[in-house]
Design a protein around this motif. Structure first.
Motif, PDB file in Angstrom:
ATOM      1  N   GLU A  40       2.576   2.082  -0.055  1.00  7.63           N
ATOM      2  CA  GLU A  40       3.863   1.703   0.672  1.00  7.63           C
ATOM      3  C   GLU A  40       4.767   0.669  -0.219  1.00  7.63           C
ATOM      4  O   GLU A  40       5.805   1.034  -0.608  1.00  7.63           O
ATOM      5  N   LYS A  85       8.312   2.041  -2.428  1.00  7.44           N
ATOM      6  CA  LYS A  85       9.234   1.162  -2.211  1.00  7.44           C
ATOM      7  C   LYS A  85       9.936   0.583  -3.591  1.00  7.44           C
ATOM      8  O   LYS A  85      11.078   0.844  -4.027  1.00  7.44           O
ATOM      9  N   LYS A 123      -2.990   5.985  -3.402  1.00  9.59           N
ATOM     10  CA  LYS A 123      -3.170   4.800  -2.946  1.00  9.59           C
ATOM     11  C   LYS A 123      -4.060   4.057  -3.899  1.00  9.59           C
ATOM     12  O   LYS A 123      -3.870   2.663  -4.001  1.00  9.59           O
ATOM     13  N   ASN A 168      -1.436  -2.700   1.400  1.00  8.51           N
ATOM     14  CA  ASN A 168      -0.219  -1.842   1.595  1.00  8.51           C
ATOM     15  C   ASN A 168       0.208  -1.271   0.233  1.00  8.51           C
ATOM     16  O   ASN A 168       1.374  -1.097  -0.042  1.00  8.51           O
TER      17      ASN A 168
END
Length: 183
Positions: free
Chosen positions: A140, A144, A125, A137
């Motif tokens: 994530e 994506k 992250k 975020n």
């Protein structure tokens, strides 16, 4: 790395593209490099670095370019397969690039600080936040956006993405934002 390999890699994968194609854009790239060299005389004998934009569309290219110029975006990701297929060397620490907007206007100069290759599933992250230019975020969003982009480009060669696919991770520093240049 051979210049032809860089150009081929950029054109094939549409993530990075040599954008200094119109006169105004080329002048902005040359002027930015000239101003940077004047402020850093030890670079006087260095050639003009490659100029390119991130992504494959105007909206993302301009958004990401602004994040680079502001110093918020500090990393970039590509597939190891792209380098292997193009028989191109991985990015080198110390290499400088001029980041442009989609139309080729110079926005910033970056210098690569670190390069590593790791499987998609091992992206942290912390790294994702540097690549996305935000910590909200980040992992994530990174997964994506990059999965979708990698899937689309791999589809062109009848390949499919996997969680084990190798990602070339570049950490960079913005060493010259356009705001610092007086034309």
């Amino acid at each position: 790395m051979k210049k032809i390999s860089l150009i081929l890699l950029a054109l094939i994968f549409s993530c990075k593209d040599n954008t200094a194609t119109n006169e105004k854009a080329l002048i902005s790239v040359v002027n930015m490099w000239r101003a940077y060299v004047e402020a850093n005389p030890k670079l006087e004998k260095k050639d003009l670095p490659d100029s390119w934009y991130f992504h494959d569309n105007k909206s993302d290219a301009n958004r990401l370019g602004k994040l680079v110029a502001s110093g918020k975006k500090k990393a970039a990701s590509g597939l190891y397969k792209w380098y292997k297929d193009a028989n191109a060397d991985l990015p080198k620490v110390g290499t400088k690039h001029i980041i442009t907007d989609f139309d080729g206007e110079a926005l910033a100069i970056i210098e690569i600080r670190k390069v590593d290759t790791m499987p998609f599933y091992k992206i942290s992250k912390e790294y994702a936040a540097l690549d996305m230019g935000t910590s909200e975020n980040a992992l994530e969003k990174w997964k994506k956006v990059h999965w979708d982009f990698f899937e689309a480009t791999l589809k062109e060669s009848n390949d499919e993405p996997s969680k084990e696919m190798l990602v070339v991770c570049e950490w960079f520093e913005t060493v010259w934002p356009v705001d610092a240049v007086e034309y």
